[in-house]
Write an enzyme that holds these catalytic residues in place. Structure first.
Site, short mmCIF file in Angstrom:
data_model
loop_
_atom_site.label_atom_id
_atom_site.label_comp_id
_atom_site.label_asym_id
_atom_site.label_seq_id
_atom_site.Cartn_x
_atom_site.Cartn_y
_atom_site.Cartn_z
N GLU A 132 -7.05 0.78 -15.42
CA GLU A 132 -7.71 0.23 -14.24
C GLU A 132 -8.31 1.32 -13.36
OE1 GLU A 132 -7.22 -3.39 -11.04
OE2 GLU A 132 -5.75 -3.11 -12.63
N HIS B 171 0.82 -1.22 0.00
CA HIS B 171 0.00 0.00 0.00
C HIS B 171 0.86 1.28 0.00
CE1 HIS B 171 -4.15 -1.59 0.37
NE2 HIS B 171 -3.49 -2.65 0.81
N THR B 172 2.13 1.14 -0.25
CA THR B 172 3.01 2.31 -0.37
C THR B 172 2.98 2.90 -1.76
OG1 THR B 172 4.80 0.72 -0.75
CG2 THR B 172 4.64 1.65 1.46
N ASP B 173 2.53 2.13 -2.76
CA ASP B 173 2.68 2.61 -4.14
C ASP B 173 1.83 3.83 -4.43
OD1 ASP B 173 0.35 1.07 -4.16
OD2 ASP B 173 0.75 0.15 -6.11
N TYR C 79 -10.51 -0.68 0.10
CA TYR C 79 -9.24 -0.22 -0.48
C TYR C 79 -9.30 1.29 -0.71
CZ TYR C 79 -5.30 -0.20 -3.82
OH TYR C 79 -4.12 0.06 -4.48
N ASP D 32 1.68 -3.07 -9.50
CA ASP D 32 1.35 -4.35 -10.11
C ASP D 32 1.68 -4.36 -11.60
OD1 ASP D 32 0.44 -4.88 -7.60
OD2 ASP D 32 -1.68 -4.93 -8.13
N LEU E 234 -2.49 -11.58 -6.31
CA LEU E 234 -1.29 -11.85 -7.12
C LEU E 234 -1.33 -11.12 -8.45
CD1 LEU E 234 -1.04 -15.67 -6.35
CD2 LEU E 234 0.12 -13.79 -5.18
N ALA F 64 -6.52 -13.57 -5.62
CA ALA F 64 -5.57 -14.08 -4.62
C ALA F 64 -4.53 -13.04 -4.22
CB ALA F 64 -4.88 -15.34 -5.15
#
Length: 388
Positions: free
Chosen positions: A163, A37-39, A227, A175, A128, A126
């Site tokens: 996104e 969650h730093t991005d 989120y 990501d 990922l 998941a």
């Protein structure tokens, strides 16, 4: 293996569209070693690519039509007109590849249509980055087919915009950059503010170690509210502290910064996680670059989990059970990874302990009445590439 996968996906493309594809591409999912969650706070992250990939067979079209099919979703070929693509108009899986096309065209790139068939081995929900893999593989294919000349980090930016704006999920840049830019045998140290990258050697097998991913089978969705609440809380913290992003709060000044937030207890917790997490990333980078014992990063992973659980409050009983059980069974380190509220945990272990840890975690889930977890080894793998 990639050659066989490419042939299978190409053959299915030919069945669907009546002609061979112009090419086949792959883009991986990712595991984040540290830096959660730093991005979206302009901070530091350290992901590496998984061997699990989204694979796309693609041909270009010139008629403004986008045709999409997935081997992983029931249904036939979806047909969309490029001129009709608009943000948040699509709530299906097709929003991810269509969003990439929209973002490329919005950025001025002359994409005139495509036929696409997709197949993915990245576990969905998941934590990922199955969605990022889907976006990046489409972006790379169109970059090649339309000779756009974009580099990996530029494709990642466009995929993030797809996104954020088209799908409507407020994700950061990690990501997509991991999927586009990672290298085999390395973790990617990424500064999400300026997108500077450094490939950090990460060869666990050479040290007799393994990194396991434990997929709890608890599904999450980034576009749901929690989120977004965390992101908004971080932005509020930065505003209250008078900085552009929480990246700008020095670790050494954390206590003073927290005291300035007064009775904003929730914001205080979020700020504390982000500032300490950035410092944890820097410590892991330093340890891995020094070439000393990689086992020394284990306690830092555990610290990271405690921070995500107690300050960011995005863990869940299943993730906590993985971490607690793995550590009690001899793991060197463990933490949840990904967006949270389910998804996966990572476990750093000595090779001889892998079977015992896997068995202990599986049995603990059965005792707790949880769904059987999926456990597999995470090997730092190559980023997005053309297969055929």
């Amino acid at each position: 293996m990639s050659e066989a996968v490419a042939e299978t996906v190409a053959a299915r493309f030919s069945e669907l569209y009546g002609a061979e594809p112009h090419g086949v591409w792959a883009a991986p999912g990712r595991v984040n070693l540290i830096g959660e969650h730093t991005d979206y706070n302009d901070g530091f992250v350290m992901p590496f690519a998984l061997p699990h990939t989204a694979v796309a067979a693609v041909s270009r079209r010139e008629d403004g039509v986008l045709r999409l099919h997935s081997a992983d979703v029931e249904g036939g070929v979806a047909e969309l007109r490029l001129d009709d693509l608009s943000p948040e108009s699509d709530k299906n899986w097709t929003a991810y590849p269509a969003g990439v096309v929209w973002a490329l065209r919005e950025a001025g790139h002359a994409v005139t249509g495509a036929d696409i068939h997709l197949s993915s081995t990245v576990p969905s929900g998941a934590g990922l980055s199955s969605s990022a893999a889907l976006e990046v593989v489409v972006a790379l294919a169109l970059n090649d087919l339309f000779s756009l000349g974009l580099r990996g980090w530029q494709l990642a930016r466009l995929c993030q915009r797809a996104e954020n704006v088209y799908v409507g999920a407020p994700v950061g840049i990690m990501d997509q950059t991991a999927s586009a830019c990672c290298e085999a045998g390395h973790a990617l140290f990424l500064d999400t503010r300026d997108l500077s990258q450094k490939q950090i050697p990460f060869d666990l097998a050479a040290e007799g170690m393994r990194l396991l991913v434990v997929d709890t089978q608890v599904k999450h969705s980034h576009s749901e509210g929690e989120y977004g609440k965390r992101r908004a809380g971080c932005e509020k913290g930065a505003a209250l502290l008078g900085v552009n992003a929480l990246r700008d709060v020095p670790y050494d000044d954390l206590d003073a910064a927290l005291s300035r937030l007064g009775d904003e207890e929730e914001v205080r917790r979020l700020v504390r996680h982000i500032v300490t997490e950035n410092e944890r990333v820097e410590r892991v980078v330093s340890l891995l670059e020094s070439g000393d014992d990689t086992r020394a990063i284990g306690p830092i992973l555990v610290e990271g989990h405690a921070s995500l659980r107690d300050d960011f409050r995005i863990s869940c009983p299943e993730l906590d059970l993985v971490v607690d059980t793995a550590l009690a069974s001899g793991a060197v380190g463990a933490r949840m990874t990904g967006g949270g509220f389910g998804g996966s945990a990572i476990v750093l272990a000595e090779e001889p302990d892998v079977d015992a840890i896997t068995k202990a975690v599986t049995e603990a889930f059965a005792t707790a009445g949880f769904t059987t977890p999926r456990v597999f080894e995470a090997v730092p793998s190559a980023g997005a590439r053309r297969l055929h």
